[in-house]
Design an enzyme around this catalytic site. Structure first.
Site, PDB file in Angstrom:
ATOM      1  N   ASP A  65      42.434  37.185  37.539  1.00 53.34           N
ATOM      2  CA  ASP A  65      41.271  36.702  38.282  1.00 53.34           C
ATOM      3  C   ASP A  65      41.260  35.171  38.263  1.00 53.34           C
ATOM      4  O   ASP A  65      41.187  34.568  37.192  1.00 53.34           O
ATOM      5  CB  ASP A  65      39.989  37.261  37.646  1.00 53.34           C
ATOM      6  CG  ASP A  65      38.749  36.868  38.429  1.00 53.34           C
ATOM      7  OD1 ASP A  65      38.179  35.816  38.109  1.00 53.34           O
ATOM      8  OD2 ASP A  65      38.360  37.593  39.358  1.00 53.34           O
TER       9      ASP A  65
ATOM     10  N   THR B  93      38.547  33.705  45.031  1.00 56.49           N
ATOM     11  CA  THR B  93      38.576  32.542  44.135  1.00 56.49           C
ATOM     12  C   THR B  93      39.991  31.965  44.012  1.00 56.49           C
ATOM     13  O   THR B  93      40.154  30.762  43.848  1.00 56.49           O
ATOM     14  CB  THR B  93      38.053  32.914  42.736  1.00 56.49           C
ATOM     15  OG1 THR B  93      38.737  34.077  42.275  1.00 56.49           O
ATOM     16  CG2 THR B  93      36.576  33.192  42.770  1.00 56.49           C
ATOM     17  N   THR B  94      41.011  32.832  44.088  1.00 56.74           N
ATOM     18  CA  THR B  94      42.393  32.350  44.020  1.00 56.74           C
ATOM     19  C   THR B  94      42.806  31.718  45.346  1.00 56.74           C
ATOM     20  O   THR B  94      43.405  30.644  45.380  1.00 56.74           O
ATOM     21  CB  THR B  94      43.347  33.515  43.664  1.00 56.74           C
ATOM     22  OG1 THR B  94      42.899  34.131  42.458  1.00 56.74           O
ATOM     23  CG2 THR B  94      44.763  33.029  43.475  1.00 56.74           C
TER      24      THR B  94
ATOM     25  N   ASP C  91      33.795  41.815  41.147  1.00 55.14           N
ATOM     26  CA  ASP C  91      34.367  41.479  42.458  1.00 55.14           C
ATOM     27  C   ASP C  91      34.037  42.561  43.475  1.00 55.14           C
ATOM     28  O   ASP C  91      33.675  42.271  44.617  1.00 55.14           O
ATOM     29  CB  ASP C  91      35.896  41.326  42.349  1.00 55.14           C
ATOM     30  CG  ASP C  91      36.297  40.025  41.668  1.00 55.14           C
ATOM     31  OD1 ASP C  91      35.416  39.156  41.508  1.00 55.14           O
ATOM     32  OD2 ASP C  91      37.462  39.870  41.303  1.00 55.14           O
TER      33      ASP C  91
END
Length: 548
Positions: free
Chosen positions: A64, A97-98, A395
């Protein structure tokens, strides 16, 4: 030569920036690229995991992006700014987020040649914002709308979003938990949708058992037991009273001096305290509740009076838990027992039970009528597994929330980014002057997502990305839906393999990445507060050599 342009370039030195400004900008670009490189391998279904060691000696294994960057300690200010991006993305939409870090890092990287050509940063930033406007329009154009009543379609989207996570090996288990929890806390007030997952969908992790034992309760659970062993631990159709006050003698707030001259004085003081507590208990018992839950303490005398009336008492419950109990039971939290009314009593909960789970007692309030809050019970072998499952579940909850609030989807697997890159390249031909070059560079930066997906699944990157680019260049209706199947390492139609992403997540990713890159590119100096000793010696902070 500029990428994507065949004409020779003659650069005029119109830049009035100092060498210090250029050095700071190049240092910021390097820092941004370093942060992006840290989590580049965690994108996609075949992604690698990172092992993080926290200061207390604990170990976290996750892919994550937000969880990884949260644990990293950086010194460079630009790197800190990049790390904030993933936190912002997580707070806003809970996913991507990545992607946002990788895209922002690439946008910074492709801007580097323009600084050596002495193009002013304002021109680069202006082109980036122009590219962002077109990118959002392209994403809107290829989005499709779904019905929020269709459970299967929502489940498909969540499945494709968490397919890259650790929990994907358990199939649809996490997906079903997320959909049930979001639908439980969903409130539609006069057409205004409200889904507060953080406050009203609490995750309770209990080590032990199998992951298949995890479930969403039709009510809530919390880690508390009754205050006295003789109180009832199982009640059908209970009358529930919620309080936000102590059931004990209130000491005076100011300093009070008590002078005792006789032996009987101390007994008199105790009697007065008992009378006060007795009044509180009588105000409660008048409404004949089965359960009294308070956020404060309960004295032994109050326990004695309430036990005689066969009332179970739970004390020192968290405010957040009390709010959830109020939602599922229909009770109102009251601040003073004297102000209690019949309408404040909750009767929507049909089953109250306290069970021993593992080593601790948990209170379960289930079978509630139309609960607008819930608890998600997670079971698993170890704490590490449970922590990673919880991250994946958060998520999934965010994705489900986004879909219900804005039910529009775009193709995943890098298809949207590649289509945006292709369309921006076509639009670049209509832009005149020097702004065309950063615009083309921004278009090429969007290709970083499909390229990274191809790298992480171990296929021939150049061949796959070239094939995908040519697919999107075709003037056909199917072109926007072609992306990379991260499991097989080949091109696929996202409609066939059912890989979709919420439009709101994609738009937020584009906005956050472009805006942050534009902000960092406009920095022409980094000023550091240095000590007086260094100031006397004439030393200046060397930003170029700042550590990441």
């Amino acid at each position: 030569m500029i990428p994507g342009s065949s004409a020779p370039v003659i650069v005029l030195n119109t830049n009035t920036q100092s060498d210090d400004g250029k050095r700071a900008q190049l240092a910021n670009i390097r820092a941004s690229r370093a942060v992006a490189d840290i989590i580049r391998t965690t994108l996609g279904p075949k992604s690698m995991l990172k092992m993080l060691l926290d200061p207390m000696g604990g170990i976290v294994m996750t892919n994550d992006g937000n969880a990884i960057l949260r644990e990293i300690d950086v010194k460079h200010p630009a790197a800190k700014s990049m790390i904030e991006l993933s936190r912002t993305q997580d707070d806003e939409v809970g996913d991507g987020t990545t992607s946002v870090i990788i895209l922002a890092g690439e946008l910074m990287t492709v801007a580097e040649p323009f600084f050596t050509m002495k193009i002013h940063p304002i021109i680069i930033v202006s082109s980036y914002f122009k590219a962002l406007d077109y990118a959002l329009k392209v994403a809107e154009k290829i989005a499709r709308e779904i019905s929020i009543e269709n459970h299967e379609e929502i489940a498909e989207v969540i499945h494709s979003c968490i397919g890259t996570k650790f929990s994907s090996r358990w199939g649809s288990l996490i997906v079903d938990l997320a959909v049930k929890a979001v639908k439980a806390v969903f409130i539609n007030r006069n057409g205004k949708k409200e889904i507060d997952v953080k406050r009203y969908a609490k995750v309770e992790k209990i080590p032990g058992g199998n992951l298949e034992d995890s479930r969403v309760l039709t009510g809530v659970m919390f880690n508390k037991d009754v205050t006295h062993p003789k109180m009832r631990r199982f009640i059908q159709n209970p009358r529930i009273m919620l309080l936000d006050c102590p059931l004990e003698y209130k000491k005076a707030e100011s300093m009070t001096n008590v002078e005792m001259t006789k032996e009987e004085d101390f007994a008199e003081i105790l009697r007065q305290e008992e009378e006060e507590v007795c009044k509180l208990c009588h105000a409660i018992m008048k409404f004949n509740p089965d359960i009294v839950i308070t956020e404060k303490g309960v004295s032994d005398i109050a326990q004695h009076f309430l036990l005689k009336q066969n009332i179970s008492v739970i004390r020192r419950v968290r405010k957040t838990d009390n709010n959830r109990i109020a939602r599922v039971s229909g009770a109102t939290i009251v601040n003073r027992p004297e102000e209690l009314q019949e309408s404040d009593i909750g009767t929507k909960c049909k089953r109250f039970e306290i069970k021993l789970v593992g080593d601790e007692y948990y209170t379960f309030m289930e079978e509630c009528e139309d609960p607008k809050a819930c608890s998600i019970l997670l079971r698993g072998g170890t704490k590490d597994v449970l922590n990673e499952i919880e991250r994946n579940l958060q998520d999934a909850l965010s994705v489900a929330r986004n879909i219900i609030l804005d039910p529009k989807l775009v193709p995943g697997g890098g298809a949207t980014e590649m289509h945006v890159a292709t369309e921006l390249t076509k639009i670049a031909n209509t832009i005149e002057g020097i702004e065309q070059w950063p615009f083309i560079a921004a278009a090429s930066a969007f290709e970083v997502i499909p390229r990274t997906l191809a790298q992480n699944c171990g296929c021939n990157v150049i061949r796959i990305v070239t094939e995908l680019r040519s697919k999107h260049s075709e003037e056909s209706k199917d072109a926007p839906y072609w992306g990379i199947d991260g499991n097989e390492g080949k091109l696929a139609d996202m409609r066939v393999i059912k890989i979709w992403e919420p439009l709101v997540v994609k738009k937020q990713t584009f906005k956050t990445a472009v805006e942050s890159a534009a902000m960092l590119l406009r920095i022409d100096n980094v000023v550091s507060g240095i000590s007086k000793k260094e100031k006397r010696q004439g030393a200046a902070p060397n930003i170029e050599d700042a550590e990441i």
